[in-house]
Design a protein around this motif. Structure first.
Motif, PDB file in Angstrom:
ATOM      1  N   ILE A  76      33.350 -37.096  12.997  1.00  0.00           N
ATOM      2  CA  ILE A  76      33.538 -37.577  11.616  1.00  0.00           C
ATOM      3  C   ILE A  76      32.414 -38.536  11.237  1.00  0.00           C
ATOM      4  O   ILE A  76      31.976 -38.554  10.085  1.00  0.00           O
ATOM      5  CB  ILE A  76      34.942 -38.193  11.381  1.00  0.00           C
ATOM      6  N   CYS A  77      31.889 -39.270  12.196  1.00  0.00           N
ATOM      7  CA  CYS A  77      30.729 -40.119  11.895  1.00  0.00           C
ATOM      8  C   CYS A  77      29.539 -39.262  11.486  1.00  0.00           C
ATOM      9  O   CYS A  77      28.816 -39.591  10.546  1.00  0.00           O
ATOM     10  CB  CYS A  77      30.365 -40.983  13.103  1.00  0.00           C
ATOM     11  N   GLY A  78      29.362 -38.140  12.167  1.00  0.00           N
ATOM     12  CA  GLY A  78      28.273 -37.231  11.824  1.00  0.00           C
ATOM     13  C   GLY A  78      28.481 -36.610  10.452  1.00  0.00           C
ATOM     14  O   GLY A  78      27.551 -36.515   9.645  1.00  0.00           O
ATOM     15  N   THR A  79      29.713 -36.185  10.168  1.00  0.00           N
ATOM     16  CA  THR A  79      30.017 -35.592   8.867  1.00  0.00           C
ATOM     17  C   THR A  79      29.707 -36.591   7.753  1.00  0.00           C
ATOM     18  O   THR A  79      29.114 -36.242   6.727  1.00  0.00           O
ATOM     19  CB  THR A  79      31.511 -35.169   8.803  1.00  0.00           C
ATOM     20  N   ALA A  80      30.089 -37.843   7.958  1.00  0.00           N
ATOM     21  CA  ALA A  80      29.834 -38.891   6.951  1.00  0.00           C
ATOM     22  C   ALA A  80      28.338 -39.153   6.826  1.00  0.00           C
ATOM     23  O   ALA A  80      27.812 -39.333   5.723  1.00  0.00           O
ATOM     24  CB  ALA A  80      30.564 -40.173   7.350  1.00  0.00           C
ATOM     25  N   ASP A  81      27.655 -39.120   7.963  1.00  0.00           N
ATOM     26  CA  ASP A  81      26.229 -39.406   8.003  1.00  0.00           C
ATOM     27  C   ASP A  81      25.429 -38.328   7.258  1.00  0.00           C
ATOM     28  O   ASP A  81      24.328 -38.582   6.768  1.00  0.00           O
ATOM     29  CB  ASP A  81      25.790 -39.459   9.473  1.00  0.00           C
ATOM     30  N   ASP A  82      25.980 -37.127   7.167  1.00  0.00           N
ATOM     31  CA  ASP A  82      25.300 -36.022   6.485  1.00  0.00           C
ATOM     32  C   ASP A  82      25.473 -36.056   4.974  1.00  0.00           C
ATOM     33  O   ASP A  82      24.841 -35.273   4.266  1.00  0.00           O
ATOM     34  CB  ASP A  82      25.848 -34.673   6.993  1.00  0.00           C
ATOM     35  N   LEU A  83      26.332 -36.932   4.475  1.00  0.00           N
ATOM     36  CA  LEU A  83      26.547 -36.979   3.013  1.00  0.00           C
ATOM     37  C   LEU A  83      25.286 -37.491   2.335  1.00  0.00           C
ATOM     38  O   LEU A  83      24.493 -38.210   2.920  1.00  0.00           O
ATOM     39  CB  LEU A  83      27.728 -37.884   2.679  1.00  0.00           C
ATOM     40  N   GLU A  84      25.131 -37.140   1.083  1.00  0.00           N
ATOM     41  CA  GLU A  84      23.956 -37.550   0.326  1.00  0.00           C
ATOM     42  C   GLU A  84      24.007 -39.064   0.085  1.00  0.00           C
ATOM     43  O   GLU A  84      25.094 -39.661   0.015  1.00  0.00           O
ATOM     44  CB  GLU A  84      23.910 -36.822  -1.020  1.00  0.00           C
TER      45      GLU A  84
END
Lengths: 295, 295
Positions: free
Chosen positions: A201-209
């Motif tokens: 989930i940290c990675g998913t958040a980190d990929d946001l614009e």
């Protein structure tokens, strides 16, 4: 004073777990008369000597294990086999070799080829930790009130197993013996999967614009931050854990994914009963944890 | 003493958020001269009167909003429309209607049909909470240092928006205005998805066979328990949040699932670099949270 459990205890790897064990052993003479340390990193060795949390820091693994009656491998799971291979030839007859690895089948499988018939290997896993790592992160009370699981190898003597149990009990832990495969399955759901989800989930958040990404940080109090504490854990340790418990972990992830998809479907189609049932389960489990004082 | 922000503040719904707001408003006269409460549940009304956390508990919504210059809807998102419909006809001209719902597009869409041109509707969302619910769970400092997001409706007056911002600032919150769609997307990742994952992993664990299930509880300290705190949250509130932010939530869950599958693939094929990169991201995000004091 009563007799110490060991004459000389050697700790190999002075990270969070190893340095906590060393600190506890140095507190009184109940665990060992002498505590010796070795770490593959010269920086860590220097730091451990500065901290004064052992009697002696050895320059080599060979020197560290000489005349030790108990050697505890506190290195990442992926470093267990080479570490064991490097010290086993120099261990004294009748000594106990134990470890603290978070996966047990892989550690047993990889250490076994190097074992000698005159040594006792007792695989163990103290279930304790924080999100910090390194020799400065350790503290003597880390294991208090926590479980240490011992997964004895087939045909091993019961006495060394009892001594390893006594070691962790002196650290304040509760101990239990179980089969290594059972251990790996239990840990996959209670520890390895939660860490995988937290990293993900940290990675998913980190990929946001841009803007959304900043907001994740600002508004983290609303749930996200609970997932980040465990996501701060040591990368090498966790890479090794994931790779060394892959079957059990991938099975638990598959079950979890099915359950998450079922929840997604219920949300899409407005199945209120299903959603509430899932939420109620979460509450029940939380209450059980509070009742058994593990919350 | 300076003039209070409102003459009469009415709180509809005295759960964790509503009762915390009431408690704060009662602490000094800065927010309102009089604090009135109404809750659809007679049990909650009785309890609020016993607790003495408002000046007056009304027996009906109609009575509660009479002559109030600000009415705050603190009911679950799914109850916003009926609650609003029941009180709007009795609100006084020029009064402000605001809410605390965790989803903003759905609340705006559902309340708008009942609005009157002589009222000011200001949608807001204080991002604060604990895993507890009900009027006993509230406390006056809940909003301190937390964000309140305000999502003004198109063509609305700026003055009521400023007053709602002032209300939350008096509660100790930082405020920011944003578009309702943007709000819903941001909250989907920082709050709604973490809760969905937390409820789901509790369910996955709950489905395990007897012995393994008990072990999840006993060994929870190793990661699992971090997920259970937020899984203890109120079922009605969360069911409503999931159903009312379904598009954004399902999209974030889809992204997350892709990322989890990529991680699973890396574990299966031993892609160490990929795994370490994901873990490093988790650590970076945790460090950022600590830096901006949201950890």
């Amino acid at each position: 004073m009563t007799q110490p459990l060991f004459e000389r205890l050697t700790v190999i790897g002075l990270g969070l777990i190893g340095s906590s064990l060393a600190r506890r052993a140095m507190q009184d003479g109940s665990i060992a008369r002498e505590v010796v340390a070795y770490d593959a990193s010269p920086t860590v060795r220097t730091r451990v000597a500065e901290l004064g949390i052992v009697h002696r820091v050895a320059d080599t693994g060979q020197e560290a294990v000489q005349d030790a009656d108990c050697v505890v491998l506190c290195v990442p799971v992926g470093a267990m086999a080479p570490s064991a291979a490097a010290i086993i030839p120099y261990m004294r007859t009748g000594a106990i070799l134990t470890d603290v690895g978070s996966t047990k089948q892989s550690v047993i499988r990889e250490i076994q080829p190097f074992l000698r018939p005159d040594l006792h290997f007792v695989p163990a896993h103290p279930i304790a930790g924080t999100e910090y790592s390194g020799p400065d992160a350790g503290f003597s009370t880390l294991f208090e009130g926590r479980w240490t699981l011992i997964t004895p190898i087939e045909g091993g003597d019961p006495e060394p197993v009892a001594k390893v149990a006594a070691l962790w009990q002196l650290c304040g832990a509760m101990t239990r013996e179980m089969d290594a495969a059972h251990h790996d399955r239990a840990l996959a759901i209670v520890s390895h999967l939660p860490h995988l989800l937290a990293f993900t989930i940290c990675g998913t958040a980190d990929d946001l614009e841009g803007e959304s990404r900043n907001e994740v940080l600002q508004f983290a109090a609303s749930g996200f931050r609970d997932f980040t504490r465990i996501a701060a854990s040591d990368p090498t340790m966790w890479r090794d854990v994931f790779l060394n418990n892959r079957e059990a972990l991938l099975e638990m992830l598959a079950r979890f994914t099915e359950d998450a998809q079922a929840m997604a479907r219920a949300i899409r189609w407005g199945d209120e009963e299903f959603i509430v049932d899932r939420i109620e389960r979460g509450r029940r489990i939380r209450r059980s944890l509070i009742e058994i004082k593990q919350a």
